[in-house]
Design an enzyme around this catalytic site. Structure first.
Site, PDB file in Angstrom:
ATOM      1  N   GLU A 152      43.705  39.113  27.561  1.00 45.82           N
ATOM      2  CA  GLU A 152      43.432  38.839  25.900  1.00 45.82           C
ATOM      3  C   GLU A 152      41.976  39.159  25.716  1.00 45.82           C
ATOM      4  OE1 GLU A 152      44.068  36.460  22.047  1.00 45.82           O
ATOM      5  OE2 GLU A 152      44.364  35.366  24.127  1.00 45.82           O
ATOM      6  N   GLU A 246      49.407  33.021  15.306  1.00 44.91           N
ATOM      7  CA  GLU A 246      48.442  32.071  16.104  1.00 44.91           C
ATOM      8  C   GLU A 246      47.410  31.644  15.157  1.00 44.91           C
ATOM      9  OE1 GLU A 246      46.847  31.727  20.405  1.00 44.91           O
ATOM     10  OE2 GLU A 246      45.525  32.904  19.150  1.00 44.91           O
TER      11      GLU A 246
END
Length: 294
Positions: A152, A246
């Site tokens: 990420e 998220e």
């Protein structure tokens, strides 16, 4: 149509250290197709609990996906070899559990510790080389079990190493494994990228997982992000992965502290109101995905 998922830590104020079962049920009841379990805690759960997650998710038809933020004592970029080896052991144990739970995606800060700091810019490149060495070793466990090992890119305040899609692509290209992919996050992209749409094209077929949230980290549809443009880019690049929510809106608690949330973004919403907001956001996203043909 791509699945819509949610990170388990977006559903609660405190870290789910002991039990994911209520969160799996919650995500399914809200209409999500998948839920990410935070593996930093999952690795310490007893086998009977892990079996429970497998059974519940199967019964409810919700896919289990996985993400993490490696701790300082598991830092794959550490110059301390004992810490690096501890990190590799942790990754191996994690991927074994992910495989047992039929997981196909592991994302997040999987290459270095979350929120670690450096003193000089030279240290970034030294630590990057160590992280690259570590991921090249760790990726073998992912290859053996058919798991996408996603790196990420996050904003500069949460990591010094990989902040943009281009940095993430460069890193996974150097790893050189078909299982090495990148994990983009629209909140972080909004901070770091010159052009969020271009970043999706830069990621291209290297994109293995996508976290979504508004510019202010609210639920999609409650901010200013250009979802139609992003979804069109995902269609054109052939993205088949999950659109994984998220958001962080719940003020107070350990998770808010970790993500530096210092005000209530829910505007005092009750749990019932929060649930309705989630459902409206899913409807908002599905409608746009349908119109675009994603």
């Amino acid at each position: 149509m791509n699945k819509i998922g949610i990170n388990s830590i977006s559903l609660v104020k405190e870290w789910p250290e002991n039990d994911f079962s209520p969160l799996i049920k919650k995500a399914a009841s809200l209409g999500f197709d998948a839920i990410e379990l935070f593996t930093a805690y999952l690795v310490n759960h007893p086998r009977e609990k892990i079996d429970e997650y497998k059974s519940i998710s199967g019964d409810l038809g919700i896919e289990l996906q996985f993400s993490t933020g490696l701790g300082e004592d598991q830092d794959l970029s550490s110059a301390d070899e004992s810490i690096r080896q501890n990190g590799l052991a942790h990754v191996r144990k994690t991927l074994e559990i992910v495989s047992y739970l039929n997981g196909r995606v592991w994302g997040g800060l999987t290459h270095s510790a979350w929120s670690s700091k450096i003193k000089t810019i030279d240290e970034k490149y030294i630590r990057r080389d160590i992280a690259l060495k570590s991921v090249k070793e760790a990726i073998k466990y992912a290859e053996d079990n058919g798991i996408l090992y996603c790196i990420e890119s996050v904003n500069r305040f949460e990591s010094f190493m990989i902040n943009t899609a281009q940095e993430a692509v460069d890193f996974v290209n150097e790893v050189g494994s078909p299982n090495a992919k990148i994990n983009l996050d629209t909140f972080h992209m909004n901070i770091e990228e010159n052009d969020m749409i271009e970043a999706l094209y830069i990621a291209g077929d290297k994109l293995g997982h996508l976290h979504v949230g508004e510019n202010n980290r609210k639920l999609p549809g409650f901010g200013s992000a250009d979802w139609d443009a992003m979804l069109k880019a995902l269609k054109q690049t052939g993205y088949k992965g999950t659109i994984s929510y998220e958001p962080f809106v719940l003020f107070g608690g350990g998770i808010a502290d970790a993500v530096s949330l210092w005000r209530d973004l829910s505007n005092g919403a009750t749990q019932e109101q929060l649930d309705e907001m989630m459902k409206k956001s899913i409807e908002f996203m599905r409608n746009r995905m349908f119109m675009i043909g994603l």
